[in-house]
Design a protein around this motif. Structure first.
Motif, short mmCIF file in Angstrom:
data_model
loop_
_atom_site.label_atom_id
_atom_site.label_comp_id
_atom_site.label_asym_id
_atom_site.label_seq_id
_atom_site.Cartn_x
_atom_site.Cartn_y
_atom_site.Cartn_z
N LYS A 1 -86.39 -30.86 -25.84
CA LYS A 1 -87.82 -31.19 -25.89
C LYS A 1 -88.07 -32.44 -26.73
CE LYS A 1 -90.45 -26.90 -25.45
NZ LYS A 1 -91.17 -25.92 -26.29
N ILE A 2 -87.42 -32.47 -27.90
CA ILE A 2 -87.61 -33.62 -28.80
C ILE A 2 -87.00 -34.88 -28.16
CG2 ILE A 2 -86.89 -34.60 -31.05
CD1 ILE A 2 -89.21 -32.72 -31.41
N GLU B 1 -89.25 -29.64 -35.81
CA GLU B 1 -89.82 -28.32 -35.55
C GLU B 1 -91.35 -28.40 -35.41
OE1 GLU B 1 -89.42 -24.37 -38.01
OE2 GLU B 1 -87.50 -25.42 -37.84
N SER C 1 -83.35 -31.28 -30.08
CA SER C 1 -83.48 -30.38 -28.92
C SER C 1 -83.81 -31.21 -27.69
CB SER C 1 -84.60 -29.36 -29.16
OG SER C 1 -85.86 -30.04 -29.19
N GLU D 1 -92.12 -30.34 -32.00
CA GLU D 1 -91.55 -29.86 -30.74
C GLU D 1 -92.59 -29.45 -29.69
OE1 GLU D 1 -88.52 -26.80 -31.01
OE2 GLU D 1 -87.41 -28.08 -29.62
#
Ligand SMILES: Cc1ncc(COP(=O)(O)O)c(C=O)c1O
Length: 399
Positions: A225-226, A191, A223, A194
């Motif tokens: 993005k990650i 988080e 995710s 990200e």
């Protein structure tokens, strides 16, 4: 004209390898040394893997291979990751390297500019800072404590990030601490990362060696993005007892970086040893039963070692949940003396233990914390018991 290039400044030889050499030297002299220093499984490479290498030789599979590895092995790497992690990589996104060590080295070389910062949770694997410095990067250490189970928190990570941060290194299970991040802990770190312009180097050398019924979970799963920011560094060294074969791999979704890793490799070492690649192919595609058996044995040894250590006064430790190391705090023995000789820190204590008890441990200072010693439980149970008994006796003699 100076003899040595500036980039070598402050880059030491691998301390862990040099201690292992010292132990070998003493053994050669006939000394009965019990070594808890080894960074590799004491198991032999499974016979089906060795047979694949013999077959490769007999078939004349002994010529140069493509810089990024033979396509069969690259496919096997991406399929194994799909099975074990539930992540999909096209096989072109996997590059085979000379151990994951070369993969990590290449990654730093291709992404770091002078002064770029790399966040390294501490205690750390000895080679990270040296390799960062060789790439003219700047290691930024993020200290963790035994109380924190040697894991960083999202708050600490956030604080360590600066405009110059280029890479965050994650190593779970960890060498030297055996710390293992659960999915929820990784999600909390993800988080933070990200929306940052930072690459994540996920060093998964010990991903196959996890205890207590836990399962490895990759931060790249958090995710899209990650996933785009993460590079997975893997190896056959530890899970398959193949340290000497020198086969590792990098997986990443960024074609430019993967191509650059391939370029650096093709202009330096070329493709990995052809025979070892065939052996690694077998390791990754055959039944994984040998890995399971080895992990079970490691867990048993860990439990025996912890039980004995818990009876030694003044030693604090943490229960490792993966890899094959115990990182224990011996600092209550610092300042004590033996025949007038002062035990100043982890190096002095290890020297004392080696000389008097013929038992070898690794000084914690090499991994970023002088209060600790690292103890590998990659040796049979009888030796673990005898070695730890010698350790306890030697400590008792300190005044
Ligand atoms: C944390 C960690 N990463 C990477 C490596 C490199 O292993 P190899 O180059 O054998 O794949 C090691 C080896 O000790 C390690 O402990």
């Amino acid at each position: 004209m100076k003899d040595i290039a500036v980039r070598m400044t402050g880059v030491p030889a691998s301390e862990t390898l040099s201690i292992a050499a010292k132990v070998q030297e003493l053994k050669k002299q006939g000394k009965d040394v019990i070594s808890f220093t080894v960074g590799e499984p004491d198991f032999d490479t499974p016979s089906h893997i060795k047979a694949a290498a013999v077959e490769a030789i007999e078939q004349g599979f002994t010529k140069y291979t493509p810089g990024a590895g033979i396509p069969e092995l690259r496919k096997a790497v991406s399929e194994r990751i799909e099975q074990d992690y539930g992540l999909h990589y096209d096989w072109h996104q996997a590059v085979v390297t000379n151990g994951s060590k070369q993969g990590i080295y290449n990654f730093f070389q291709v992404v770091l500019n002078p002064g770029d910062e790399v966040i390294i949770p501490s205690p750390y694997w000895v080679s990270y800072p040296a390799m960062v410095r060789l790439a003219q990067g700047k290691p930024i250490f993020l200290k963790t404590t035994l109380k924190e189970q040697f894991k960083i928190t999202p708050q600490k990570l956030k604080k360590a990030i600066s405009k110059r941060t280029k890479i965050f290194i994650l190593n779970s299970p960890s060498n030297p601490t055996g710390a293992f991040y659960d999915p929820a802990e990784l999600e909390a770190l993800a988080e933070v990362l990200e929306d940052q312009n930072i690459w994540i180097l996920s060093d998964d050398a010990y991903a196959g060696i996890v205890f207590d019924g836990k399962t490895f979970w990759s931060i790249a799963k958090y995710s899209k993005k990650i996933f785009q920011k993460t590079f997975i560094l893997g190896t056959v060294s530890k899970s398959y007892a193949m340290t000497g074969w020198r086969v590792g791999f990098v997986l990443g979704p960024q074609p430019k970086i993967m191509e650059a890793i391939e370029v650096i490799q093709s202009q330096s070492t070329s493709g990995v040893n052809s025979i070892a690649q065939r052996a690694a192919l077998k390791a990754l595609t055959a039944s994984q039963d040998t890995v399971k058996a080895m992990v079970k044995e490691f867990e048993l040894r860990r439990n025996v070692a912890l039980k004995v250590i818990s009876e030694i006064p003044g030693v604090r430790f943490f229960t490792p949940q993966g890899a094959f190391y115990i990182f224990a705090d011996f600092s209550s023995y610092y300042g004590k003396k033996y025949r007038g000789q002062n035990i100043k820190g982890s190096i002095a204590l290890c020297e004392y233990l080696l000389n008097t008890g013929h038992v070898a441990l690794m000084p914690g200072v090499y991994f970023g914390d002088d209060h600790y010693l690292r103890l590998s439980f990659s040796l049979d149970i009888q030796k673990i018991e005898t070695g730890l008994e010698r350790l306890a006796q030697s400590l008792k003699q300190l005044e």
